[in-house]
Design an enzyme around this catalytic site. Structure first.
Site, short mmCIF file in Angstrom:
data_model
loop_
_atom_site.label_atom_id
_atom_site.label_comp_id
_atom_site.label_asym_id
_atom_site.label_seq_id
_atom_site.Cartn_x
_atom_site.Cartn_y
_atom_site.Cartn_z
CG HIS A 164 13.25 82.70 11.10
ND1 HIS A 164 13.30 81.16 11.41
CD2 HIS A 164 14.32 82.60 10.03
CE1 HIS A 164 14.29 81.10 10.76
NE2 HIS A 164 15.05 81.59 9.60
NE ARG A 165 13.47 77.89 7.23
CZ ARG A 165 14.78 78.55 7.19
NH1 ARG A 165 14.57 79.07 5.80
NH2 ARG A 165 16.04 77.24 7.32
#
Length: 367
Positions: A200-201
């Site tokens: 998700h980064r």
């Protein structure tokens, strides 16, 4: 007043709220709504036994500037109307930074749970958030010895720093009997053996070229073993556009609640992630963890766990080694990190109780 806004906050806050309640301290919970989807928010309150928030600001998503501004405006109203004696913030999300800034401007003391973590990578928004919050905090609760060292090196006074352990591990250890791997496999129709993945980064999901490369690597992993991936809203569109689901052994799930997600990790052969919290959970569960990042603010998960920082090109080969029973070259020592024993919440509550009872704290609150 506890300020929470995203799923990692809820897991860390639950043991602290519980321990303070056992001591009879008056407290309230403000949910900023930074994570607002039921699967990313409400389900955690239900599963972790957190009290229903006294306030839900419902801020939602937006750019960093838009979201932080909305958070500060909403929190200023709450702090002004409720006059908390102490604001407790968690981790490194935008809600944490916003609460620290607003409280400091209003001369309200701040306690930061999970202080002192450092990746030394200023391109990460979380690094900015945690560093600024630590400078504003009156109490810095560190989860590991190196975090204490970082705070001291940055000039944080020693009487503000407390090594207490990791409240996220309190939640994990207190939930072990709820992680029913067989039931989860049956309910979600999971394969017997699989790699769990979560990404998700921004560095991994915002650039289409990077996303395409990561998807290709995950497909190479799926050539060897099934991959089960709860898809975070943060990267869903980009990953889908890159064809993440275009492999028969890729199993894509909606975001999971706390119990289901940790059960998924516990039953996996290995984990591929860019999450800080997952690095910690795999350290306790002793599941090999391949972290797709050039750095980590949690190096103790490498020295005391089975975590390893990897590039996407290394990923398929390292999964092959794991499947062959080979080591990853990480420490994988038998002991767990210091004070990761399930009692961090109690230690934090003890410090908070003493601090709020001290004359100096009362004087500070009246400033």
């Amino acid at each position: 007043m506890h300020i929470v806004g995203a799923r990692p906050n809820f897991v860390k806050a639950a043991p602290v709220v519980s321990a303070l309640a056992a001591r009879g301290l008056r407290q309230s919970v403000v949910h900023t709504g930074q994570h607002y989807d039921d699967r990313m928010s409400a389900v955690f309150f239900r599963e972790l036994g957190l009290p229903r928030p006294d306030v839900d600001l419902g801020v939602g998503s937006g750019s960093h500037a838009q979201q932080t501004a909305a958070l500060m405006t909403g929190l200023e109203e709450e702090f002004t109307s409720r006059s908390p004696g102490l604001v407790v913030v968690y981790g490194d999300v935008n809600s944490t930074l916003a609460a620290g800034l607003v409280a400091a401007k209003l001369h309200i003391p701040v306690a930061h749970v999970e202080a002192g973590l450092r990746s030394f990578d200023w391109s990460m928004p979380e690094e900015v958030n945690r560093r600024v919050t630590d400078q504003l905090a009156d109490l810095c609760f560190a989860t590991s010895p190196e975090a204490v060292g970082h705070l001291a090196a940055e000039g944080v006074a020693v009487d503000r720093i407390h090594l207490v352990g990791n409240p996220m591990i309190d939640t994990l250890l207190g939930s072990l009997d709820r992680f029913d791997t067989a039931a989860l496999r049956e309910r979600l129709d999971l394969p017997e053996s699989y790699v769990a993945a979560t990404l998700h980064r921004p560095a991994n999901v915002d650039d289409p070229d990077v996303v395409a490369r990561l998807v290709a690597r995950l497909h190479e992993v799926a050539d060897q073993i099934d991959v089960v991936m709860p898809v975070h809203p943060r990267g869903r569109a980009a990953l889908t556009a890159a064809g993440l689901d275009g492999h028969p052994r890729m199993h894509l799930l909606e975001p999971l609640g706390y119990v289901d997600f940790v059960t998924l990790v516990r039953a996996s052969t290995a984990v591929v992630t860019d999450s800080g919290g997952v690095q910690e959970e795999t350290t306790i569960l002793r599941v090999p963890c391949l972290t797709l990042r050039p750095n980590t603010e949690r190096p103790i998960t490498i020295t005391h766990g089975s975590n390893r920082l990897v590039t996407d090109s290394e990923l398929p080969g390292l999964v092959s080694k794991i499947l062959a029973g080979e080591g990853l070259g990480t420490a994988a020592v038998a002991d767990v990190p210091p004070l990761w024993d399930g009692r961090a919440g109690e230690r934090i509550a003890a410090v908070l109780a003493d601090w709020t009872a001290a004359p100096a704290a009362s004087a500070n609150r009246g400033a």
